[in-house]
Motif scaffolding. Structure first.
Motif, PDB file in Angstrom:
ATOM      1  N   ALA A 297     -11.214   1.198  30.139  1.00  0.00           N
ATOM      2  CA  ALA A 297     -10.301   0.121  30.530  1.00  0.00           C
ATOM      3  C   ALA A 297      -9.225   0.707  31.419  1.00  0.00           C
ATOM      4  O   ALA A 297      -8.580   1.690  31.036  1.00  0.00           O
ATOM      5  N   PRO A 298      -9.023   0.173  32.635  1.00  0.00           N
ATOM      6  CA  PRO A 298      -7.881   0.629  33.434  1.00  0.00           C
ATOM      7  C   PRO A 298      -6.591   0.471  32.630  1.00  0.00           C
ATOM      8  O   PRO A 298      -6.434  -0.494  31.874  1.00  0.00           O
ATOM      9  N   PRO A 299      -5.676   1.406  32.741  1.00  0.00           N
ATOM     10  CA  PRO A 299      -4.475   1.369  31.892  1.00  0.00           C
ATOM     11  C   PRO A 299      -3.644   0.103  32.031  1.00  0.00           C
ATOM     12  O   PRO A 299      -2.926  -0.256  31.098  1.00  0.00           O
ATOM     13  N   ASP A 300      -3.720  -0.582  33.171  1.00  0.00           N
ATOM     14  CA  ASP A 300      -2.954  -1.821  33.296  1.00  0.00           C
ATOM     15  C   ASP A 300      -3.597  -2.963  32.526  1.00  0.00           C
ATOM     16  O   ASP A 300      -2.969  -3.991  32.298  1.00  0.00           O
ATOM     17  N   ARG A 301      -4.867  -2.767  32.101  1.00  0.00           N
ATOM     18  CA  ARG A 301      -5.559  -3.811  31.355  1.00  0.00           C
ATOM     19  C   ARG A 301      -5.485  -3.595  29.858  1.00  0.00           C
ATOM     20  O   ARG A 301      -5.355  -4.536  29.082  1.00  0.00           O
ATOM     21  N   HIS A 302      -5.614  -2.320  29.438  1.00  0.00           N
ATOM     22  CA  HIS A 302      -5.651  -2.062  27.991  1.00  0.00           C
ATOM     23  C   HIS A 302      -5.351  -0.589  27.743  1.00  0.00           C
ATOM     24  O   HIS A 302      -5.893   0.284  28.407  1.00  0.00           O
ATOM     25  N   HIS A 303      -4.485  -0.312  26.787  1.00  0.00           N
ATOM     26  CA  HIS A 303      -4.261   1.044  26.304  1.00  0.00           C
ATOM     27  C   HIS A 303      -3.893   0.942  24.835  1.00  0.00           C
ATOM     28  O   HIS A 303      -3.587  -0.128  24.313  1.00  0.00           O
ATOM     29  N   ARG A 304      -3.940   2.081  24.130  1.00  0.00           N
ATOM     30  CA  ARG A 304      -3.883   2.030  22.679  1.00  0.00           C
ATOM     31  C   ARG A 304      -2.842   3.018  22.127  1.00  0.00           C
ATOM     32  O   ARG A 304      -2.548   4.032  22.764  1.00  0.00           O
ATOM     33  N   PRO A 305      -2.307   2.749  20.916  1.00  0.00           N
ATOM     34  CA  PRO A 305      -1.301   3.643  20.335  1.00  0.00           C
ATOM     35  C   PRO A 305      -1.893   4.926  19.762  1.00  0.00           C
ATOM     36  O   PRO A 305      -1.165   5.881  19.502  1.00  0.00           O
ATOM     37  N   ARG A 306      -3.216   4.944  19.536  1.00  0.00           N
ATOM     38  CA  ARG A 306      -3.893   6.113  18.972  1.00  0.00           C
ATOM     39  C   ARG A 306      -5.168   6.372  19.781  1.00  0.00           C
ATOM     40  O   ARG A 306      -5.721   5.453  20.383  1.00  0.00           O
ATOM     41  N   PRO A 307      -5.697   7.588  19.710  1.00  0.00           N
ATOM     42  CA  PRO A 307      -6.953   7.872  20.409  1.00  0.00           C
ATOM     43  C   PRO A 307      -8.168   7.426  19.603  1.00  0.00           C
ATOM     44  O   PRO A 307      -9.147   8.166  19.440  1.00  0.00           O
ATOM     45  N   ASP A 308      -8.112   6.188  19.061  1.00  0.00           N
ATOM     46  CA  ASP A 308      -9.184   5.726  18.181  1.00  0.00           C
ATOM     47  C   ASP A 308     -10.423   5.275  18.953  1.00  0.00           C
ATOM     48  O   ASP A 308     -11.512   5.224  18.380  1.00  0.00           O
ATOM     49  N   TRP A 309     -10.269   4.926  20.224  1.00  0.00           N
ATOM     50  CA  TRP A 309     -11.433   4.572  21.036  1.00  0.00           C
ATOM     51  C   TRP A 309     -11.481   5.479  22.253  1.00  0.00           C
ATOM     52  O   TRP A 309     -11.644   5.038  23.378  1.00  0.00           O
ATOM     53  N   LEU A 310     -11.332   6.756  21.974  1.00  0.00           N
ATOM     54  CA  LEU A 310     -11.417   7.792  22.991  1.00  0.00           C
ATOM     55  C   LEU A 310     -12.424   8.805  22.468  1.00  0.00           C
ATOM     56  O   LEU A 310     -12.123   9.591  21.568  1.00  0.00           O
ATOM     57  N   GLY A 311     -13.654   8.759  22.968  1.00  0.00           N
ATOM     58  CA  GLY A 311     -14.659   9.610  22.375  1.00  0.00           C
ATOM     59  C   GLY A 311     -15.857   9.838  23.262  1.00  0.00           C
ATOM     60  O   GLY A 311     -16.023   9.205  24.313  1.00  0.00           O
ATOM     61  N   VAL A 312     -16.706  10.756  22.788  1.00  0.00           N
ATOM     62  CA  VAL A 312     -17.905  11.151  23.519  1.00  0.00           C
ATOM     63  C   VAL A 312     -19.088  11.121  22.569  1.00  0.00           C
ATOM     64  O   VAL A 312     -19.005  11.593  21.429  1.00  0.00           O
ATOM     65  N   ALA A 313     -20.192  10.567  23.036  1.00  0.00           N
ATOM     66  CA  ALA A 313     -21.465  10.608  22.315  1.00  0.00           C
ATOM     67  C   ALA A 313     -22.461  11.408  23.143  1.00  0.00           C
ATOM     68  O   ALA A 313     -22.390  11.417  24.378  1.00  0.00           O
ATOM     69  N   VAL A 314     -23.364  12.074  22.456  1.00  0.00           N
ATOM     70  CA  VAL A 314     -24.399  12.860  23.121  1.00  0.00           C
ATOM     71  C   VAL A 314     -25.753  12.471  22.547  1.00  0.00           C
ATOM     72  O   VAL A 314     -25.975  12.584  21.338  1.00  0.00           O
ATOM     73  N   ASN A 315     -26.620  11.977  23.393  1.00  0.00           N
ATOM     74  CA  ASN A 315     -27.997  11.650  23.008  1.00  0.00           C
ATOM     75  C   ASN A 315     -28.070  10.823  21.730  1.00  0.00           C
ATOM     76  O   ASN A 315     -28.855  11.091  20.820  1.00  0.00           O
ATOM     77  N   GLY A 316     -27.221   9.798  21.645  1.00  0.00           N
ATOM     78  CA  GLY A 316     -27.292   8.866  20.528  1.00  0.00           C
ATOM     79  C   GLY A 316     -26.353   9.160  19.382  1.00  0.00           C
ATOM     80  O   GLY A 316     -26.323   8.390  18.418  1.00  0.00           O
ATOM     81  N   ARG A 317     -25.586  10.245  19.450  1.00  0.00           N
ATOM     82  CA  ARG A 317     -24.666  10.583  18.363  1.00  0.00           C
ATOM     83  C   ARG A 317     -23.240  10.685  18.868  1.00  0.00           C
ATOM     84  O   ARG A 317     -22.981  11.312  19.882  1.00  0.00           O
ATOM     85  N   TRP A 318     -22.323  10.087  18.126  1.00  0.00           N
ATOM     86  CA  TRP A 318     -20.891  10.273  18.373  1.00  0.00           C
ATOM     87  C   TRP A 318     -20.520  11.643  17.827  1.00  0.00           C
ATOM     88  O   TRP A 318     -20.719  11.931  16.647  1.00  0.00           O
TER      89      TRP A 318
END
Length: 543
Positions: free
Chosen positions: A232-253
């Protein structure tokens, strides 16, 4: 080693108990292992039911099922149906492969498996003892697929029962569902609907299901053979915690071991586009060759190593930059009014979201400046929109990106004298390339300054401000902010036109370096609905 101590092999039962405790450390991990088995079996629908009173977890899928002959072996230690033809660990492409999950579950719960293979005429119900051996079995009429029932989970480990958190279970299933948007998920808790996520086309669509505050127009998405990325571009949405900041590899978070950390890499890629103490929404799903991944860091396979992580980090940074840069179509409008958001048909935005963006540099759209409001907002007319651009922060974004690309320090004809600077403040200015030296008691002489500050009458105040920030990036922001056009300054149409075009060419035009949105976009169709102008009637009667 003291006398009398003898090294002996651990008893097999102790080995298995230790392995079970490492493999299944929580209810969330149990659910993950069972769900991954369902996904490896090709399931397109997965049903999870958690009964808190009975400590009973049931996972049902519509995958290809388990052959009757294999049902007697699936809970034995180190048995697996997922070995590649080569027999090499580096060639494994399935989510499960260790052959320990069901055996560990048999030790930690009362395990029952009901399954009908796609080639079988009937299903079978099999119960297992604590050793993974079959204790009873009977034929069972059922559809093709598998149902795994674990009852009295952690009955011999009451401390683990006390640590069970249903929200952790829900979060783990959300992470898996993000990696498999084409799978439908149905979650029950104590017989009541907990969550329902129908199958969707993309990672972005799944995020819209999981985060109610999101609108389709809030997201940017890209997908290719190596990565699927949604942010989400920062002007559209940002969050108080890194709860939706992540990486998955080949089907696994997963958590990726590297220096710098992947979270640091993502935050750096967003640059100075986020408000202070806020985090982006950014999910990356990497599709990597199996040989590039080391899954052996821990039994849960949550923490992994990558070969040449810098290569994949560079790819991620490049893709984030592409999505944050100006898109081929005008910026999605940033109206904060819910009536304007709701007015746009959701299906249209879902279609736009699923399309791959055109990553080539687009030609500049017609940006027609028609005036200035309160000597603060530049009004831009578009074929189907009206934009309001705050002139100060738009110019601040332009200057910041120029400074970031070329940090220039120039000499002064006459030095500037600063009083009451601490040694730490003077050292910071030196580290940033400024020529500064003591000049008497508590007085410093500055003989070179950032280029934008050279001709400013308030250069001394600007330098003091610079000395108070803690890093070079913050110093660049301070220079850009102080040098940008002030709100309340009247501008000619030509000056506004030049500024708008320079702003639109910025790498990240959505926010200023402090994270504030720059442009409010109002669609003409939304205005028409607000003023109750019916499109067909207006066309017919020339209104």
């Amino acid at each position: 080693m003291s006398d009398g101590l003898t090294v002996v092999p651990l008893p097999i039962e102790m080995q298995r108990a230790i392995a079970a405790a490492e493999t299944l450390d929580s209810l969330a991990t149990i659910a993950q292992e069972l769900v991954e088995n369902a996904l490896d079996a090709g399931a397109s629908r997965i049903h999870v039911h958690w009964n808190t009173a009975a400590w009973r977890l049931e996972v049902t899928d519509n995958g290809e099922g388990i052959r009757p002959a294999d049902l007697s072996q699936v809970a034995l230690p180190y048995t697996s149906s997922k070995l590649p033809a080569t027999g090499e660990l580096a060639d494994i492409t399935t989510l499960g492969f260790r052959g320990q999950a069901l055996h560990s579950l048999a030790q930690m719960a009362q395990l029952t498996i009901c399954s009908r293979h796609r080639e079988a005429e009937t299903g079978w119900q099999v119960r297992y003892d604590a050793h993974g051996e079959v204790s009873s079995q009977r034929p069972l009429g059922m559809a093709v697929g598998t149902r795994v029932i674990a009852e009295q989970i952690f009955q011999d480990w009451p401390q683990r029962q006390q640590g069970v958190n249903p929200k952790q279970l829900q979060r783990r299933l959300q992470e898996i569902a993000l990696c498999f948007p084409q799978v439908a998920w149905h979650l029950l808790k104590d017989g009541k609907l907990w969550c329902h996520w129908p199958k969707v086309a993309s990672l972005g669509d799944r995020l819209l299901q999981l985060i109610p505050q999101l609108y389709p127009q809030d997201l940017r998405q890209i997908s290719d053979a190596q990565i699927e990325l949604v942010l989400a571009p920062p002007d559209r949405h940002h969050r108080p915690r890194p709860d939706w900041l992540g990486v998955a590899v080949n089907g696994r978070w997963v958590e990726l071991h590297s220096d710098p950390s992947w979270q640091e890499v993502i935050l750096e890629a967003f640059g100075r586009g986020l408000p202070r103490q806020r985090f982006p929404l950014c999910i990356a799903h990497l599709r990597l060759p199996p040989a590039a991944i080391d899954w052996s860091a821990e039994p849960q396979k949550r923490r992994i190593y990558l070969r040449e992580p810098e290569q994949w980090q560079s790819l991620l940074v490049e893709r984030i930059g592409q999505l944050l840069a100006r898109p081929a179509t005008p910026l999605s409008y940033a109206g904060s009014y819910q009536v304007l958001r709701a007015a746009e048909p959701a299906a249209r935005y879902r279609t736009l979201l699923s399309q791959k963006p055109n990553l080539s540099q687009p030609s500049l759209p017609p940006l027609k400046v028609i005036g200035q409001l309160h000597n603060t907002y530049i009004i831009v007319e578009q074929p189907e929109e009206i934009w309001l651009i705050e002139q100060h922060i738009a110019h601040e974004r332009v200057l910041y990106e120029q400074i970031e690309a070329d940090w220039q320090v120039v000499e002064l004809d006459k030095p500037v004298l600063l009083e009451s600077l601490t040694d730490a403040q003077g050292q910071r200015l030196q580290e940033w390339g400024l020529a500064i030296a003591p000049f008497g008691v508590q007085v410093w002489a500055v003989r070179s300054v950032p280029a934008l500050l050279r001709d400013r009458p308030d250069v001394a105040a600007a330098l003091i401000e610079l000395s108070q920030v803690t890093d070079l990036t913050a110093a660049k922001v301070a220079v850009a902010c102080r040098s940008a056009i002030r709100n309340g300054t009247p501008l000619t149409l030509a000056e506004m036109q030049t500024l708008v075009e320079e702003w639109y060419r910025c790498r990240q035009p959505h926010t200023c370096p402090h994270g504030r949105p720059i442009c409010l976009q109002l669609r003409e169709s939304s205005l028409a609905r607000f003023f109750r102008r019916h499109w067909v009637v207006g066309k017919s009667h020339g209104i």
